[in-house]
Design a protein around this motif. Structure first.
Motif, PDB file in Angstrom:
ATOM      1  N   GLU A 120       0.855  -1.180   0.000  1.00 18.12           N
ATOM      2  CA  GLU A 120       0.000   0.000   0.000  1.00 18.12           C
ATOM      3  C   GLU A 120       0.895   1.235   0.000  1.00 18.12           C
ATOM      4  O   GLU A 120       2.055   1.208   0.399  1.00 18.12           O
ATOM      5  N   PHE A 121       0.346   2.332  -0.469  1.00 21.58           N
ATOM      6  CA  PHE A 121       1.039   3.604  -0.525  1.00 21.58           C
ATOM      7  C   PHE A 121       0.640   4.435   0.685  1.00 21.58           C
ATOM      8  O   PHE A 121      -0.537   4.395   1.062  1.00 21.58           O
ATOM      9  N   PRO A 122       1.505   5.140   1.353  1.00 25.46           N
ATOM     10  CA  PRO A 122       2.918   5.296   1.049  1.00 25.46           C
ATOM     11  C   PRO A 122       3.736   4.121   1.575  1.00 25.46           C
ATOM     12  O   PRO A 122       3.349   3.445   2.519  1.00 25.46           O
ATOM     13  N   THR A 123       4.870   3.926   0.960  1.00 26.80           N
ATOM     14  CA  THR A 123       5.762   2.853   1.369  1.00 26.80           C
ATOM     15  C   THR A 123       6.338   3.121   2.751  1.00 26.80           C
ATOM     16  O   THR A 123       6.545   2.201   3.531  1.00 26.80           O
ATOM     17  N   ALA A 124       6.600   4.370   3.058  1.00 29.96           N
ATOM     18  CA  ALA A 124       7.211   4.749   4.339  1.00 29.96           C
ATOM     19  C   ALA A 124       6.800   6.182   4.677  1.00 29.96           C
ATOM     20  O   ALA A 124       6.234   6.885   3.836  1.00 29.96           O
ATOM     21  N   VAL A 125       7.107   6.611   5.898  1.00 25.88           N
ATOM     22  CA  VAL A 125       6.730   7.970   6.301  1.00 25.88           C
ATOM     23  C   VAL A 125       7.775   9.016   5.921  1.00 25.88           C
ATOM     24  O   VAL A 125       7.479  10.213   5.953  1.00 25.88           O
ATOM     25  N   THR A 126       8.979   8.584   5.550  1.00 29.27           N
ATOM     26  CA  THR A 126       9.999   9.531   5.110  1.00 29.27           C
ATOM     27  C   THR A 126      10.575   9.075   3.774  1.00 29.27           C
ATOM     28  O   THR A 126      10.576   7.884   3.452  1.00 29.27           O
ATOM     29  N   THR A 127      11.082  10.020   3.027  1.00 31.46           N
ATOM     30  CA  THR A 127      11.716   9.694   1.752  1.00 31.46           C
ATOM     31  C   THR A 127      12.925   8.797   1.972  1.00 31.46           C
ATOM     32  O   THR A 127      13.138   7.839   1.229  1.00 31.46           O
ATOM     33  N   ASP A 128      13.730   9.093   2.993  1.00 27.17           N
ATOM     34  CA  ASP A 128      14.916   8.273   3.269  1.00 27.17           C
ATOM     35  C   ASP A 128      14.546   6.816   3.530  1.00 27.17           C
ATOM     36  O   ASP A 128      15.202   5.904   3.022  1.00 27.17           O
ATOM     37  N   GLU A 129      13.477   6.598   4.299  1.00 27.72           N
ATOM     38  CA  GLU A 129      13.049   5.224   4.587  1.00 27.72           C
ATOM     39  C   GLU A 129      12.510   4.552   3.325  1.00 27.72           C
ATOM     40  O   GLU A 129      12.791   3.379   3.070  1.00 27.72           O
ATOM     41  N   ALA A 130      11.755   5.276   2.516  1.00 31.95           N
ATOM     42  CA  ALA A 130      11.233   4.704   1.275  1.00 31.95           C
ATOM     43  C   ALA A 130      12.385   4.313   0.343  1.00 31.95           C
ATOM     44  O   ALA A 130      12.362   3.238  -0.265  1.00 31.95           O
ATOM     45  N   LEU A 131      13.392   5.169   0.247  1.00 34.38           N
ATOM     46  CA  LEU A 131      14.553   4.856  -0.591  1.00 34.38           C
ATOM     47  C   LEU A 131      15.339   3.675  -0.042  1.00 34.38           C
ATOM     48  O   LEU A 131      15.830   2.830  -0.804  1.00 34.38           O
ATOM     49  N   ARG A 132      15.453   3.586   1.278  1.00 31.27           N
ATOM     50  CA  ARG A 132      16.144   2.450   1.897  1.00 31.27           C
ATOM     51  C   ARG A 132      15.430   1.141   1.554  1.00 31.27           C
ATOM     52  O   ARG A 132      16.060   0.151   1.185  1.00 31.27           O
ATOM     53  N   LEU A 133      14.103   1.145   1.640  1.00 34.60           N
ATOM     54  CA  LEU A 133      13.330  -0.058   1.337  1.00 34.60           C
ATOM     55  C   LEU A 133      13.424  -0.417  -0.145  1.00 34.60           C
ATOM     56  O   LEU A 133      13.538  -1.599  -0.495  1.00 34.60           O
ATOM     57  N   ALA A 134      13.402   0.597  -1.016  1.00 31.87           N
ATOM     58  CA  ALA A 134      13.542   0.337  -2.448  1.00 31.87           C
ATOM     59  C   ALA A 134      14.908  -0.284  -2.749  1.00 31.87           C
ATOM     60  O   ALA A 134      15.008  -1.248  -3.515  1.00 31.87           O
ATOM     61  N   LYS A 135      15.956   0.242  -2.126  1.00 31.94           N
ATOM     62  CA  LYS A 135      17.311  -0.298  -2.314  1.00 31.94           C
ATOM     63  C   LYS A 135      17.397  -1.716  -1.757  1.00 31.94           C
ATOM     64  O   LYS A 135      18.022  -2.592  -2.371  1.00 31.94           O
ATOM     65  N   LEU A 136      16.772  -1.944  -0.617  1.00 28.83           N
ATOM     66  CA  LEU A 136      16.752  -3.283  -0.013  1.00 28.83           C
ATOM     67  C   LEU A 136      16.145  -4.297  -0.991  1.00 28.83           C
ATOM     68  O   LEU A 136      16.687  -5.381  -1.205  1.00 28.83           O
ATOM     69  N   CYS A 137      15.031  -3.930  -1.616  1.00 30.58           N
ATOM     70  CA  CYS A 137      14.383  -4.815  -2.590  1.00 30.58           C
ATOM     71  C   CYS A 137      15.258  -5.011  -3.822  1.00 30.58           C
ATOM     72  O   CYS A 137      15.385  -6.125  -4.329  1.00 30.58           O
ATOM     73  N   GLU A 138      15.852  -3.925  -4.278  1.00 31.14           N
ATOM     74  CA  GLU A 138      16.738  -4.014  -5.442  1.00 31.14           C
ATOM     75  C   GLU A 138      17.921  -4.928  -5.148  1.00 31.14           C
ATOM     76  O   GLU A 138      18.261  -5.801  -5.950  1.00 31.14           O
ATOM     77  N   ASP A 139      18.548  -4.748  -3.995  1.00 30.52           N
ATOM     78  CA  ASP A 139      19.690  -5.581  -3.610  1.00 30.52           C
ATOM     79  C   ASP A 139      19.306  -7.052  -3.455  1.00 30.52           C
ATOM     80  O   ASP A 139      20.105  -7.946  -3.726  1.00 30.52           O
ATOM     81  N   ALA A 140      18.063  -7.307  -3.005  1.00 33.52           N
ATOM     82  CA  ALA A 140      17.586  -8.682  -2.844  1.00 33.52           C
ATOM     83  C   ALA A 140      17.158  -9.285  -4.182  1.00 33.52           C
ATOM     84  O   ALA A 140      16.908 -10.489  -4.268  1.00 33.52           O
ATOM     85  N   GLY A 141      17.049  -8.452  -5.215  1.00 32.84           N
ATOM     86  CA  GLY A 141      16.663  -8.937  -6.531  1.00 32.84           C
ATOM     87  C   GLY A 141      15.202  -9.322  -6.645  1.00 32.84           C
ATOM     88  O   GLY A 141      14.850 -10.164  -7.468  1.00 32.84           O
ATOM     89  N   VAL A 142      14.348  -8.688  -5.828  1.00 31.73           N
ATOM     90  CA  VAL A 142      12.919  -9.027  -5.872  1.00 31.73           C
ATOM     91  C   VAL A 142      12.136  -7.948  -6.604  1.00 31.73           C
ATOM     92  O   VAL A 142      12.441  -6.756  -6.503  1.00 31.73           O
ATOM     93  N   LYS A 143      11.127  -8.365  -7.349  1.00 31.15           N
ATOM     94  CA  LYS A 143      10.238  -7.416  -7.981  1.00 31.15           C
ATOM     95  C   LYS A 143       9.461  -6.713  -6.885  1.00 31.15           C
ATOM     96  O   LYS A 143       9.135  -7.316  -5.862  1.00 31.15           O
ATOM     97  N   ASN A 144       9.161  -5.429  -7.094  1.00 28.56           N
ATOM     98  CA  ASN A 144       8.462  -4.684  -6.047  1.00 28.56           C
ATOM     99  C   ASN A 144       7.720  -3.506  -6.634  1.00 28.56           C
ATOM    100  O   ASN A 144       8.044  -3.029  -7.712  1.00 28.56           O
ATOM    101  N   GLY A 145       6.694  -3.072  -5.895  1.00 29.62           N
ATOM    102  CA  GLY A 145       5.909  -1.928  -6.323  1.00 29.62           C
ATOM    103  C   GLY A 145       4.978  -1.482  -5.218  1.00 29.62           C
ATOM    104  O   GLY A 145       4.876  -2.130  -4.177  1.00 29.62           O
TER     105      GLY A 145
END
Length: 167
Positions: A120-145
């Motif tokens: 669900e949107f928003p992914t996080a309450v701060t931009t930094d946290e949202a970017l951290r989670l996006a990077k975490l997914c990217e590093d894990a190689g999982v599709k995400n949205g």
């Protein structure tokens, strides 16, 4: 025509939006319509398992929507890690509609388990946290949205216009 089951862990479904919008109007509607035809040869059929903290609420929702949709209760568990680990069946997608403040830990768990993640949107309450989670997914190689359809609702669009006008 092949019908392929796609296992979806629905976390946070005991909330109003999780129950009404995501379970009832999306997943159950897709099942009732015979799945999602993705080609002339393939239909995807959602197979949900409901997860959350409150077993009584999960049972009530699983019984109601399961009986209406498939003629029997939907699967459910309070063991989110077990669902991610495959202890309750094979589920390749993790969807989270829990509270935004809890979302980070669930995304971390799902990424570590190698699940495709949709939340669900928003992914996080701060931009930094949202970017951290996006990077975490990217590093894990999982599709995400993330669900973002509400961004185009008339009220949200009007609010954006007012903000852009300095209101």
């Amino acid at each position: 025509m092949e019908t392929k089951r796609i296992g979806i862990i629905l976390n946070g479904v005991t909330g109003r939006m999780g129950t009404n919008q995501h379970l009832d109007r999306s997943i159950c509607a897709m099942i009732k319509q015979g799945g999602i035809k993705v080609s002339d040869d393939l239909t995807l059929m959602p197979d949900p398992i409901l997860t959350g903290r409150n077993e009584a609420k999960l049972a009530t929702i699983a019984n109601k929507y399961g009986e209406e949709t498939i003629g029997q209760p939907l699967k459910y568990t309070t063991d989110i890690q077990g669902a991610l680990n495959g202890d309750h069946g094979d589920y390749e997608v993790f969807f989270d509609s829990s509270g935004t403040l809890q979302r980070g830990k669930f995304i971390e768990m799902a990424a570590a388990a190698g699940k495709a993640i949709y939340c669900e949107f928003p992914t996080a309450v701060t931009t930094d946290e949202a970017l951290r989670l996006a990077k975490l997914c990217e590093d894990a190689g999982v599709k995400n949205g993330a669900v973002q359809d509400k961004l185009w609702l008339p009220g949200i669009r009007k609010l954006r216009t007012l903000i852009n006008q300095g209101f």
